[in-house]
Design an enzyme around this catalytic site. Structure first.
Site, PDB file in Angstrom:
ATOM      1  N   HIS A 180       3.592  -1.431  -5.275  1.00  0.00           N
ATOM      2  CA  HIS A 180       2.614  -0.430  -5.686  1.00  0.00           C
ATOM      3  C   HIS A 180       3.378   0.776  -6.214  1.00  0.00           C
ATOM      4  CE1 HIS A 180      -0.457   2.740  -5.087  1.00  0.00           C
ATOM      5  NE2 HIS A 180      -1.355   1.788  -5.051  1.00  0.00           N
ATOM      6  N   ASP A 192       6.385  -1.421   3.514  1.00  0.00           N
ATOM      7  CA  ASP A 192       5.047  -0.941   3.168  1.00  0.00           C
ATOM      8  C   ASP A 192       4.048  -1.957   3.708  1.00  0.00           C
ATOM      9  OD1 ASP A 192       2.597  -0.459   1.963  1.00  0.00           O
ATOM     10  OD2 ASP A 192       3.382  -0.326  -0.078  1.00  0.00           O
ATOM     11  N   GLN A 237      -1.117  -3.379   2.993  1.00  0.00           N
ATOM     12  CA  GLN A 237      -1.969  -4.553   2.793  1.00  0.00           C
ATOM     13  C   GLN A 237      -1.773  -5.620   3.862  1.00  0.00           C
ATOM     14  OE1 GLN A 237      -4.335  -4.619   0.564  1.00  0.00           O
ATOM     15  NE2 GLN A 237      -3.771  -2.745  -0.522  1.00  0.00           N
ATOM     16  N   LYS A 242      -7.690   1.296   4.834  1.00  0.00           N
ATOM     17  CA  LYS A 242      -7.741  -0.116   4.446  1.00  0.00           C
ATOM     18  C   LYS A 242      -7.988  -1.022   5.647  1.00  0.00           C
ATOM     19  CE  LYS A 242      -4.477   0.715   0.636  1.00  0.00           C
ATOM     20  NZ  LYS A 242      -5.393   0.612  -0.528  1.00  0.00           N
ATOM     21  N   CYS A 300      -2.521  -0.016  -9.831  1.00  0.00           N
ATOM     22  CA  CYS A 300      -1.327   0.800  -9.550  1.00  0.00           C
ATOM     23  C   CYS A 300      -0.080  -0.067  -9.426  1.00  0.00           C
ATOM     24  CB  CYS A 300      -1.516   1.648  -8.287  1.00  0.00           C
ATOM     25  SG  CYS A 300      -2.808   2.888  -8.441  1.00  0.00           S
TER      26      CYS A 300
END
Length: 406
Positions: free
Chosen positions: A121, A199, A202, A225, A364
């Protein structure tokens, strides 16, 4: 027992209509909907506990502090951090990554190297580019193949004594590809002394996280999220590393002593939590953790993987559809285009008229789109409350869009 209707009953927004049709919400990779239990906790803070934390001796301040620190301990358990003070409240993944890139400035010099991947991202690209501009370090990028799978042979080639940071996502937001972060971490530990950043924006909503087992130095994710309010997030960092690095923001809460002659900094986690935090949101993030753990990570993962498998099978039967990353291990996302029908937003607008919310565009992740030589994709992304019937409606809508746009 996994009861999808009982789960859906906890999300009031799923009862609404959009453009005269029942809402089919398939934009969960952008943000999930929030269960009533989370919204009730958020509302309760503002109607019963509203006060600043860690600063007041009065009852409301003490109660608010207790609730926010309870939430921190829930999140510690959620990611299996060794200590609760290794859990730093942030505004989200983007702030967490920028924080890390900033506090590492003094650790890099000219011609040092930072490794990221093609699947990142923008939030895991731009902060490192800024760090390179500040220090003279160089950015190296692990490429992908035609299936969107990382080519880890290049990681082997890139790793050296010059490598100071390796930062990759655990799951691609654009394609849903699950990256082999365990292997990436093992290779990095073997061949360099680099800081390892994961990261988890997700991944945290979809499967269990164990930062001690991963042995990463930093792990970041967003609350919004994973069923929590917007403006919430977490940075996990190993105690010794966080203690050795400078603060990010200066102000209240993050000081031990302050004078015009100089300032000393508070202990963890407050060293990295300057200013008034998002108290209500942070408490509600703990409630979102409760929601996830009540259902169970295995149940969530099993249901969402079944949705993905079903969606891919049904969509692949549509003529002239291109699904990206379909041969890779994925979770929660199917990203596709209808070839010969124009831009992805046209499909998205037609679906919206049918009450179906998907995301279109580059998500993104413009380097990924450039790799596939496309402007963007249609992305349907799933959460625990989605159903097979909603996927049927998605497929019907895509077929209708194809007829209208061909």
């Amino acid at each position: 027992m996994f009861d999808i209707q009982e789960i859906r009953s906890q999300f009031t927004i799923l009862n609404r209509q959009v453009n005269g049709k029942p809402l089919v919400y398939l934009d969960n990779a952008a943000t999930s909907q929030k269960p009533d239990s989370v919204l009730e906790v958020w509302n309760q803070y503002y109607t019963e506990l509203n006060a600043n934390v860690h600063r007041g001796i009065h009852t409301l301040s003490q109660l608010a502090t207790e609730e926010m620190e309870l939430s921190r301990r829930k999140i510690q358990k959620f990611v299996n951090a060794k200590h609760d003070f290794e859990v730093i409240f942030t505004k989200g993944t983007t702030e967490g990554l920028n924080l890390i890139a900033y506090i590492l400035t003094q650790k890099l010099k000219k011609d040092d190297e930072i490794i990221i991947s093609y699947l990142e991202h923008h939030s895991n690209i731009v902060p490192w580019q800024l760090l390179c501009e500040r220090t003279g370090a160089k950015l190296r990028v692990i490429p992908i193949d035609e299936n969107g799978i990382l080519q880890l042979d290049f990681l082997d080639q890139y790793l050296s004594e010059k490598t100071k940071v390796v930062s990759v996502n655990q799951v691609s937001n654009a394609l849903g590809i699950v990256n082999p972060v365990e292997e990436i971490i093992a290779k990095t530990r073997k061949n360099s002394n680099a800081y390892i950043v994961i990261d988890g924006a997700q991944s945290a909503p979809h499967f269990a996280i164990d930062v001690q087992k991963l042995d990463c130095d930093f792990f970041v994710f967003s609350g919004h999220k994973m069923y929590a309010p917007m403006g919430t997030g977490i940075l996990y960092g190993k105690q010794g590393i966080l203690e050795s690095l400078p603060p990010f923001h200066g102000g209240g809460e993050m000081i031990a002593t302050c004078s015009f002659e100089g300032t000393t900094y508070a202990t963890l986690p407050f060293k990295y939590e300057a200013g008034t935090p998002n108290v209500g949101g942070n408490i509600a993030l703990g409630a979102a953790v409760d929601f996830i753990e009540k259902i169970g990570h295995e149940n969530i993962q099993r249901h969402e993987n079944a949705l993905l498998e079903y969606a891919q099978r049904q969509l692949s039967e549509i003529e002239n559809i291109k699904i990206y990353g379909e041969k890779a291990k994925r979770t929660g996302v199917v990203s596709f285009n209808l070839e010969g029908t124009g831009i992805s937003s046209d499909v998205g607008m037609i679906l919206d008229k049918m009450g179906i919310a998907v995301r279109t565009g580059h998500h993104c992740t413009q380097p990924i789109m450039d790799f596939f030589n496309i402007a963007g994709t249609v992305r349907a992304s799933f959460a625990v409350y989605n159903t097979f019937q909603e996927i049927d409606l998605l497929v019907e809508g895509v077929k209708k869009a194809q007829k209208m746009l061909s």
